[in-house]
Design an enzyme around this catalytic site. Structure first.
Site, mmCIF file in Angstrom:
data_model
loop_
_atom_site.group_PDB
_atom_site.id
_atom_site.type_symbol
_atom_site.label_atom_id
_atom_site.label_comp_id
_atom_site.label_asym_id
_atom_site.label_seq_id
_atom_site.Cartn_x
_atom_site.Cartn_y
_atom_site.Cartn_z
ATOM 1 N N GLU A 246 -3.976 7.297 -3.578
ATOM 2 C CA GLU A 246 -3.615 5.975 -3.063
ATOM 3 C C GLU A 246 -3.333 5.012 -4.201
ATOM 4 O O GLU A 246 -4.048 5.030 -5.202
ATOM 5 C CB GLU A 246 -4.799 5.367 -2.296
ATOM 6 N N TYR B 133 0.850 -1.189 0.000
ATOM 7 C CA TYR B 133 0.000 0.000 0.000
ATOM 8 C C TYR B 133 0.886 1.238 0.000
ATOM 9 O O TYR B 133 1.848 1.308 0.783
ATOM 10 C CB TYR B 133 -0.877 0.017 1.266
#
Lengths: 376, 290
Positions: free
Chosen positions: A189, A101
């Site tokens: 993101e 991530y």
């Protein structure tokens, strides 16, 4: 402002962040034209502004052209949390070896852009943050220096061991930061960022939000905006100087100021009612705003009573009363309206409203109770 | 006593020739604030309502010895106006302007820190020390001199609460609207410390909103550092979800932002949270033994 995954992918690609090949399709025919008859494994993903689309059946694998067409026809038109799927992303599936991530956000506490990264990528990142926050690496970026090479590299070394992957990830982080700053983003993101079985580092899914306050200098981003029907109502209201969010209750409310508007909704709920909306008419007492606001409230068929809550500071209550009287001459309605005026020139305002026969009260709690009573 | 501003404060108005700047400069003067100058590039040498106008903040400061500046310039230029005031040596800057891009504010932060400038806002109604000095767009008539400090993220809700305090005979030392933007200047903790240090303030009212974790941070500060009683109210307890900033928003604040979490944090810090604004005066009175 939010954009879809396929739009975030387009931005990633424009900034040199590797993404799997793919394209967006609006119809099954477009899917048929796009996908060749080959053995490539593909993924068909619903493009909606709602989370949990995978669990809702909005993401499916396709092993052939026929499969792709069939799955796209299942997903297009599907309802996910109240959003109708109007387009799908058709992208090549990749063999994932490991998921990570990375994200950038404007952090209120450090008053800076903060980079977050974790070796525990995938959909459950929020769970990771809750259960083991130590697994999330955070870095506050100095806005003058920007994300420095060594900082990006240091983070990359915490995620990857192979120097080839470290270099690729360093490059991706730098590019993501550049994209973030240049587009006045508030969230960017990549989740997951993956290493493929072939050893490539790639962005598989992405999400970006942008600062509404900066759209005046972001024409390209603004051009990506897609709005739902409810959002369009909110945008129309905005253009009239009103801030409006539609809810599901039966008590319409018109308030000056966002904080007071939220407190008004809370008050309605506290006394057993359900607010039909959030509506802030802002600081000016221009009668036209009151008219526009009344039109919006009375246009909502769920509304059974209206509560007007004005605290006069700079806004003068007599001006609001004047606007309301004009509004009610133009709009004929049987919906009960309770008016609470307090603060600057409240006495004069309430005096003026006497002739209208509207119930007037002097406190917020009385107004909420009265509106709920009249809605029944 | 009071915090941040008092009858000695000398104020300049950046954007004084604009509609809002001119209107509120007049209001502030009428309240008794020493409005010693205005800034409007290209209009230096003129006067507006008896107030001298300067081309730059530096000139205004040198000529007037101003120590505070209030900013009414349009959003695209607001961050630059804050920086100009900061580099001119103005100690306290209040940015009223709404709609300032977040990146602009992020770029401002290291410089105001370096220069030691205190910033309030942007997107705030300003602050007031009743009877002495009003800076911003607050309606002066509802405030009363007294011993309660107040801080808030909201505008009209603040007036609502102040009005209730005043009606109940609870005057205020200083009331500060910190503004509702995600990236802003002074936060609750900074002001709580100032109220704690102010001998005239006996209790503090904190008016919060959902979103972010400023209230949770404040609760932590109160628990660890405050000896004076604090009473809170949180607006938006029933607001719909969807204002959340994706996964990252939840991560950065470890999942906080809801009213329940804020109320719980205050409860843990011994801070009573009013269910509706009208309960605030009673809660204050019981904390002060009145």
């Amino acid at each position: 402002m939010k954009i879809h995954e396929y739009q975030a992918r387009d931005l990633f690609r424009a900034y040199g962040i590797p993404v799997p090949d793919g394209a967006v399709c609006h119809t099954v025919d477009e899917v048929r034209a796009l996908v060749p008859d080959d053995n490539q494994l593909r993924v068909i993903k619903a493009q909606v502004h709602a989370g949990g689309r995978g669990k809702a059946g909005g993401v499916k694998l396709a092993r052939s052209k026929a499969d792709a067409i069939e799955n796209a026809s299942k997903i297009l038109g599907m309802d996910i949390k109240g959003y109708t799927v109007e387009k799908v992303l058709v992208a090549n599936a990749v063999d994932i070896s490991k998921e990570f991530y990375v994200g950038l956000i404007n952090d209120r506490n450090t008053k800076s852009v903060t980079l977050m990264a974790s070796a525990e990528g995938g959909v459950e990142i929020e769970e990771v943050a809750k259960v083991s926050p130590e697994k999330i690496i955070k870095l506050s970026i100095n806005p003058v220096a920007g994300l420095m090479d060594w900082q990006a590299r240091e983070i990359a070394f915490k995620l990857f061991t192979d120097i080839k992957h470290v270099r690729a990830a360093t490059d991706i982080l730098k590019k993501l930061y550049k994209l973030y700053i240049e587009t006045d983003s508030t969230l960017a993101e990549i989740n997951p960022l993956v290493i493929t079985e072939q050893g490539e580092v790639m962005a598989i899914d992405g999400k970006m939000n942008f600062d509404d306050n900066a759209l005046f200098r972001q024409d390209d981003i603004l051009a990506m905006r897609e709005v739902t029907e409810d959002e369009q109502k909110e945008i129309d209201a905005n253009e009239k100087g009103l801030s409006y969010i539609k809810l599901d209750g039966s008590i319409g409310c018109m308030v000056n100021g966002a904080g007071l508007a939220m407190a008004t909704m809370d008050m309605i709920k506290l006394y057993g009612g359900e607010p039909a909306n959030f509506l802030d008419i802002g600081g000016s007492s221009n009668p036209q705003k009151v008219i526009d606001a009344m039109n919006i409230l009375l246009g909502d068929t769920n509304v059974k009573a209206v509560m007007i809550n004005i605290f006069g500071g700079i806004t003068r209550c007599d001006d609001v009363a004047r606007g309301l009287i004009i509004a009610l001459e133009q709009i004929k309605t049987d919906i009960p309206i309770v008016v609470r005026l307090s603060g600057t020139n409240a006495k004069e305002g309430l005096e003026m409203l006497k002739a209208t026969g509207l119930p007037t009260v002097s406190t917020m709690s009385e107004a909420a109770q009265k509106a709920i009573e009249l809605s029944k | 006593m009071s915090i941040l501003i008092n009858k000695e404060t000398k104020l300049i108005v950046q954007g004084i020739t604009g509609r809002d700047g001119a209107f509120h400069a007049g209001k502030m003067k009428a309240y008794g604030t020493h409005v010693v100058g205005g800034v409007s590039p290209g209009k230096g040498g003129q006067h507006i309502d008896g107030v001298p106008i300067f081309n730059t903040v530096k000139e205004a400061r040198e000529a007037t010895d101003a120590n505070a500046s209030v900013i009414f310039v349009p959003a695209p230029f607001a961050a630059d106006a804050i920086l100009e005031a900061s580099f001119a040596g103005i100690e306290l800057v209040i940015a009223i302007t709404e709609g300032v891009p977040q990146q602009d504010m992020i770029r401002v932060m290291p410089f105001i820190k370096q220069n030691g400038t205190k910033l309030i806002g942007p997107n705030c109604p300003g602050l007031i020390t009743p009877g002495e000095c009003l800076i911003g767009i607050l309606p002066g008539n509802i405030f009363l001199q007294g011993n309660i400090g107040l801080m808030s993220r909201s505008g009209t809700l603040t007036y609502e609460v102040v009005n209730l305090l005043t009606e109940n005979g609870l005057g205020q030392t200083t009331c500060v609207g910190i503004g509702g933007d995600p990236v802003a200047g002074l936060y609750y903790q900074d002001l709580l410390q100032m109220f704690e240090d102010d001998p005239k303030t006996d209790a503090v009212v904190l008016i919060g909103e959902i979103g972010g974790d400023a209230e949770e941070q404040a609760a932590k500060f109160i628990k660890e550092k405050m000896t004076k009683p604090v009473v809170a109210f949180i607006a938006g307890q029933t607001a719909p979800p969807g204002k959340r900033m994706g996964h990252a928003g939840a991560i950065i604040s470890s999942g906080s932002g809801t009213a329940e979490e804020k109320i719980k944090a205050f409860g843990d810090a011994g801070v009573p949270v009013a269910k509706e604004p009208s309960q605030i005066p009673g809660l204050i009175k019981s904390k002060l033994g009145l």
